[in-house]
Structures are given as C-alpha cells and as structure tokens.
Scaffold this motif. Structure first.
Motif: not given
Length: 453
Positions: A327, A330-331, A334-335
């Motif tokens: 991934t 950022s992903q 942010s999760h």
C-alpha cells in the motif's frame, strides 16, 4: 568490543563417520528453483548462547570433543551439508539458444568446518547492551560468503566460542541447501545426538526428507540460463546499521492480536500477523516516507503445509517464498492497526497450492536469482519464525540463554523473528535499521507501548 577479541584456538574438518549401519546417502542433490534463487545470498548465520557447562572447564575439554563427535554423526543424516556445490555448463549447438548452468550438491563427504575459539567477554557483555554488540558477528565464520561460493568452501561451518562464563555455538549454513526450517531441523538433530552423549546416532527423532521436490516440473528444466557466475552473482556491502532485539511478552501480543481483530471486525488475524502490522506501521512512520510512496510488508513463509498434498515438515531444503502486502505510506498510516493486519493476513492466506505451483512454472520460463540489493529502503521484510524450536537445543547442559545472528543477509528493514526465551507465545524481534530510523522507532509510542521491558 571488537572482533579481534576472538581468538581461534583450532580449526578442523568434520566428516561423516560412516559404518555399514549408516543411513543411505544420495550421490547428488539436485537444487530446485527455490534453492537456485538463493545463490547470491549469504549463508544463514544463527547461533545459541549458553552458560559455561561444567565439562568445558575440564582440562581435557570433553565438551568440544562431544560437539565434534555428535556433529560428525549428525552429518550422517544430513549428507548434503557435508558436500559441495557443483556446476556443470552446457552449451547449445543452436546459435539462438544460450548456454545454461546445471547446479547441484555433490554429496561427497568433503565435510564441515569446525572452529574452536575463545573470547574474554562475558554473557552479560552480550545480553546487556541495548544494541547487539559487534563482537557477536565474530562468533561466526564465513562472514560475507555467498551461497555460490559453496563450490570451494564448506556448506556448513560451526564455530564454538568459549566466553569467560559462557559458550556460543554459531552455525553458518549454505542458504541454497537449507531454509530456516531446515536450518533449525539440523540444529535440533545435532543437539539431540549430543544430549545422548553421542550414542545411538543411527536413530534421530525426526529424520530429514532429502529428496528434493520439483512439483510437476521436469527437473532437467530447472537450470540457470547463464554461462558465467558474474552474470547473476552480486557482491552486497551491508550498510552501517543499528541492530536491536525487542521483546514482546505473550500477554502483550495477546492484547495486540485482540486489538487488531476488533478493529477489522474479524477473528482471523493471528498473533504474528498483528505483530507484523505493528512493525510495518511503526517503521514506516519512523522513516517519514513521502505519503505517495509504496511500501511493502514482506514475509518469508514456508510452502510445506500450503502444497496439496502437503510436503513433510521435515523436507530438507528451501521451501519458502516471499509474500507481500502493499500500500502507500499515506494509506498505511491513516488507517488503524487492524486494517494493516488484515492486509498482511490476506497476503498470507492467498498463498495457496495453485499460486505456489504457478510461481514454479513462471521461474522455469524466466529464471532469476535474488539479490540483497533488491530489497528497497521503504519496506519491511519479516524473516525466520518464532515457531522454530530454538530453545529446545539442549546439548546436555540445559536450555540456551539467547539466540543471535551474524553478519549475513542484513539490510535496512530486515526483521528476524525468534521465540522469546521464556516461551509461552512470547516473541523476540531482531530489527535492523539505519541509525536515524532506529532512533525514531525507539521514540514511537504505538510501538514501544507493546514492547515488554
């Protein structure tokens, strides 16, 4: 503590001492695509630290004699480790076809190297520092050796280093002959023979399966499409790294697993998958990657149980592959933890028999050898396994105090997994990072809150 603090007392070659009752040994061991892919990697280097056994203090040193005798007997069962790499070149009469290399292990009983050494350091000198001391690398031989070098050097080298109040047994083993499962299988068998005083070596509790597995492939097709070694061998210079062991108690890991499963509304996240997700997120945060940078959590996993029908857990050879969750930074950040753990879970659960066999077919069509430089500086690689029986290696003087690794196969972002010394589901992670990133990781709240002190 520098490497010159280790003194070599003696060096010899240990060969299998065969009798009419000795196990049958093959004349050669052909290498699979999994084995050949490792030719440009370093040897596996792992070792065990013990307090000094009373027998080591005896003037005649029966401990070293026993280790040599039991090693010779263990090699009777694991004959490829006493052999050498052999390379046969073949050239095609057709101008459109290139030459190829047939690489195998000649089981010629050339033997393993055994080094007896000493160092004026203590057990606490090894275990107390925050970072792993550099002297540990000198507890292993064949530093920097590539698996391809096995045509001219032993496939197994053992160094037994006497400390002031301890002893370290370090094994350097050719990674084209074994993976981590097979490495510890051999270590377990050797310690079992030694624990019996070197008696009854004709029978061990878990004999290895030496026949290599090629699936549906014609073994004659498993070759390298090269004429010279420099076409696929790469010398890798390890960067300056900080190497540190982080301990995770069974309770801490249980809470982490529960959190990951709750956050992704699942009960399928394993303890180790949750731990991988934590490490991936924390190291990514420590590196301060650009938000659009792709990052991977790569796991080296065994194919033995994933094949249909499954291979024996005692299959001796490489039977592992890398799976990856991918991934953006950022992903990932942010999760939550559960989201990352689910990605790790999917990468592992999706690695099925069909996928494994498909990668074998793909390799034959386009053979490749892995290079350490191929591991990028924005991903994490989870190697080894806390399921390996490392602390069961009792040579007759009790359980090991600790597991440590050598120089081999170290790069920025490699994480080596060990069982915790107290057992019960605890885990130790040896993390290697550039110093600036390790400094940031040590200040990461999410990570350090799970680390057990």
């Amino acid at each position: 503590m520098s490497s010159d603090q280790v003194r070599h007392i003696s060096r010899c070659t240990i060969t299998p001492q065969r009798t009419t009752e000795s196990p049958q040994t093959p004349e050669r061991c052909q290498l699979t695509s999994w084995d050949l892919s490792m030719l440009s990697f370093h040897y596996i280097q792992k070792g065990l630290l013990f307090y000094t056994p009373s027998s080591l203090k005896h003037p005649s040193n029966p401990t070293v004699h026993l280790l040599k005798k039991s090693l010779s007997q263990a090699l009777l069962h694991f004959s490829p480790l006493a052999g050498r790499v052999k390379i046969h070149h073949s050239s095609s009469p057709s101008p459109s076809s290139s030459s190829s290399m047939y690489v195998f292990i000649e089981c010629n009983d050339a033997g393993a190297e055994f080094i007896h050494a000493a160092s004026d350091v203590t057990v606490s000198d090894i275990l107390d520092p925050i970072d792993i001391p550099q002297i540990v690398k000198s507890f292993f031989s064949l530093n920097g050796a590539l698996n391809y070098d096995g045509h001219s050097i032993p496939l197994l080298a053992v160094q037994v280093t006497e400390l002031i109040d301890g002893v370290f047994i370090g094994c350097s083993m050719n990674h084209s002959v074994v993976d981590g499962t097979s490495f510890w299988h051999f270590f377990n068998a050797w310690s079992e023979i030694a624990r019996r005083g070197g008696e009854g070596s004709d029978c061990i509790s878990a004999p290895p399966v030496l026949q290599r597995w090629f699936g549906d492939l014609d073994p004659s097709l498993v070759r390298l499409p090269f004429s010279e070694a420099d076409e696929f061998i790469e010398k890798f210079t390890t960067p300056v790294l900080r190497e540190r062991i982080f301990h995770f108690s069974a309770g801490s890991i249980a809470r982490l697993k529960a959190k990951a499963n709750e956050e992704c509304n699942s009960n399928r996240i394993s303890s180790f998958q949750a731990l991988c997700a934590l490490v991936w997120r924390s190291i990514t945060r420590a590196r301060k990657l650009p938000l659009d940078q792709n990052t991977n959590c790569r796991l080296a996993i065994s194919n033995r149980s994933r094949l249909q029908p499954p291979l024996s857990p005692h299959y001796f050879g490489n039977c592992l592959q890398i799976v990856a969750a991918t991934t953006t930074a950022s992903q990932l950040l942010s999760h939550d933890l559960g989201w990352a753990a689910w990605m790790v879970h999917q990468s592992v659960s999706g690695h099925t028999d069909v996928i494994v066999r498909g990668t074998l077919d793909a390799w034959v069509k386009s053979p490749a050898v892995y290079h350490l430089s191929g591991f990028d500086g924005w991903s994490v690689v989870m190697a080894s396994s806390p399921r390996f029986d490392m602390y069961g290696n009792d040579f007759g003087w009790g359980r090991p105090l600790a597991v440590r690794s050598g120089y081999a196969n170290k790069f920025n972002g490699i994480v080596t997994s060990y069982p915790g010394s107290e057992g019960g589901g605890s885990v130790d992670l040896e993390i290697c990072l550039l110093p600036v990133f390790m400094n940031a990781l040590e200040l990461d709240g999410e990570f350090m809150d799970v680390v057990s002190h």
